[in-house]
Design a protein around this motif. Sequence first.
Motif, mmCIF file in Angstrom:
data_model
loop_
_atom_site.group_PDB
_atom_site.id
_atom_site.type_symbol
_atom_site.label_atom_id
_atom_site.label_comp_id
_atom_site.label_asym_id
_atom_site.label_seq_id
_atom_site.Cartn_x
_atom_site.Cartn_y
_atom_site.Cartn_z
ATOM 1 N N UNK A 141 -6.613 -0.702 -14.386
ATOM 2 C CA UNK A 141 -7.814 0.454 -14.175
ATOM 3 C C UNK A 141 -7.623 1.189 -13.082
ATOM 4 N N UNK A 142 -6.443 0.877 -12.182
ATOM 5 C CA UNK A 142 -6.219 1.858 -11.011
ATOM 6 C C UNK A 142 -5.247 2.665 -11.303
ATOM 7 N N UNK A 143 -4.582 2.719 -12.462
ATOM 8 C CA UNK A 143 -3.429 3.506 -12.898
ATOM 9 C C UNK A 143 -2.151 3.271 -12.183
ATOM 10 N N UNK A 144 -2.139 2.147 -11.605
ATOM 11 C CA UNK A 144 -0.874 2.001 -10.580
ATOM 12 C C UNK A 144 0.295 1.494 -11.434
ATOM 13 N N UNK A 145 1.605 2.404 -11.179
ATOM 14 C CA UNK A 145 2.683 1.893 -11.957
ATOM 15 C C UNK A 145 3.653 1.409 -10.984
ATOM 16 N N UNK A 146 3.555 1.509 -9.807
ATOM 17 C CA UNK A 146 4.584 0.709 -8.964
ATOM 18 C C UNK A 146 3.768 0.478 -7.659
ATOM 19 N N UNK A 147 4.476 -0.535 -7.149
ATOM 20 C CA UNK A 147 3.605 -1.231 -6.113
ATOM 21 C C UNK A 147 4.664 -1.328 -4.902
ATOM 22 N N UNK A 148 4.262 -1.044 -3.548
ATOM 23 C CA UNK A 148 5.147 -1.675 -2.246
ATOM 24 C C UNK A 148 4.282 -2.056 -1.393
ATOM 25 N N UNK A 149 4.622 -3.357 -0.777
ATOM 26 C CA UNK A 149 3.613 -4.220 0.016
ATOM 27 C C UNK A 149 4.494 -4.650 1.193
ATOM 28 N N UNK A 150 4.168 -4.269 2.352
ATOM 29 C CA UNK A 150 4.976 -4.975 3.540
ATOM 30 C C UNK A 150 4.191 -5.652 4.305
ATOM 31 N N UNK A 151 4.367 -6.894 4.792
ATOM 32 C CA UNK A 151 3.791 -7.849 5.676
ATOM 33 C C UNK A 151 3.371 -7.191 7.066
ATOM 34 N N UNK A 152 2.263 -7.730 7.596
ATOM 35 C CA UNK A 152 2.189 -7.489 8.993
ATOM 36 C C UNK A 152 2.037 -8.838 9.743
ATOM 37 N N UNK A 153 3.110 -9.183 10.299
ATOM 38 C CA UNK A 153 3.211 -10.672 11.092
ATOM 39 C C UNK A 153 2.924 -10.398 12.688
ATOM 40 N N UNK A 154 2.105 -11.172 13.048
ATOM 41 C CA UNK A 154 1.856 -11.275 14.250
ATOM 42 C C UNK A 154 2.139 -12.738 14.951
ATOM 43 N N UNK A 155 2.978 -12.775 15.993
ATOM 44 C CA UNK A 155 3.243 -14.020 16.580
ATOM 45 C C UNK A 155 3.735 -14.893 15.659
ATOM 46 N N UNK A 156 4.497 -14.570 14.541
ATOM 47 C CA UNK A 156 4.899 -15.388 13.504
ATOM 48 C C UNK A 156 3.965 -16.016 12.335
ATOM 49 N N UNK A 157 2.822 -15.508 12.554
ATOM 50 C CA UNK A 157 1.523 -15.820 11.692
ATOM 51 C C UNK A 157 1.338 -14.471 10.655
ATOM 52 N N UNK A 158 0.870 -14.807 9.448
ATOM 53 C CA UNK A 158 0.773 -13.613 8.561
ATOM 54 C C UNK A 158 -0.765 -13.212 8.642
ATOM 55 N N UNK A 159 -0.735 -12.002 9.468
ATOM 56 C CA UNK A 159 -2.210 -11.407 9.738
ATOM 57 C C UNK A 159 -2.668 -10.539 8.484
ATOM 58 N N UNK A 160 -1.661 -9.728 8.007
ATOM 59 C CA UNK A 160 -2.071 -8.851 6.688
ATOM 60 C C UNK A 160 -0.989 -8.334 6.066
ATOM 61 N N UNK A 161 -1.322 -6.905 5.443
ATOM 62 C CA UNK A 161 -0.113 -6.445 5.159
ATOM 63 C C UNK A 161 -0.455 -4.924 4.615
#
Length: 205
Positions: A141-161
């Motif tokens: 429904x979003x019309x997304x054809x391709x996706x790139x997602x990069x992680x946000x790591x803070x002090x070795x922990x996954x905080x977000x992306x």
Amino acid sequence: LIGALSVAYDDTQHQLMDRTLLYRDNLLYAASLATQHLLINTDDFDKNMRIVLATLGQAVDVDRVYVWQIRPGPNPKNPEPYVYSLYRWFLDAVLPPEMSPYAGCPLSEISPDIRELFLAGKCLNTSVKDLPLPIQKKLAPQGILSLFVAPILLQGELWGFVSFDDCHSENVRGESEEYILRAAAAVIGAALQGRHTNTALRESE
């Protein structure tokens, strides 16, 4: 005739090379702007974040950019992490934020093994048609054809992306693009960490 074809071919190759170099330069500029606005000029963090996301989105030629935070879900009895959109940029300014299919949903719904992928420092870089069918249906429904997602790591922990939605091509990013975008995500993460630390220090005074 052969000579004319050879000249035309060389011109085409030079044009392609020029466009590639210009694209890379724009992307590097966007990444450097992230450092300048988020780590050096910290006067108006939210405004600077919007500028950075817009510049990154335009440089990489996508339609939407989001910054997501991972935190506990709404059910205290279920420790499953959820994702929440903190910042966003749309090429089409009239697109409402609530149209994101992943605003306030379990992290596992994006991809069952995405946490392990991110903790390994890797990115999700794919055409939507190559994702599992349930995820394709959620993104359709979003019309997304391709996706790139990069992680946000803070002090070795996954905080977000940070996610980049491409709604006009099935483009999978090259190695140099991935490196630059991953570095930009790291800058965004460092800025968010610095903001959190500064807020905590002010509140403790």
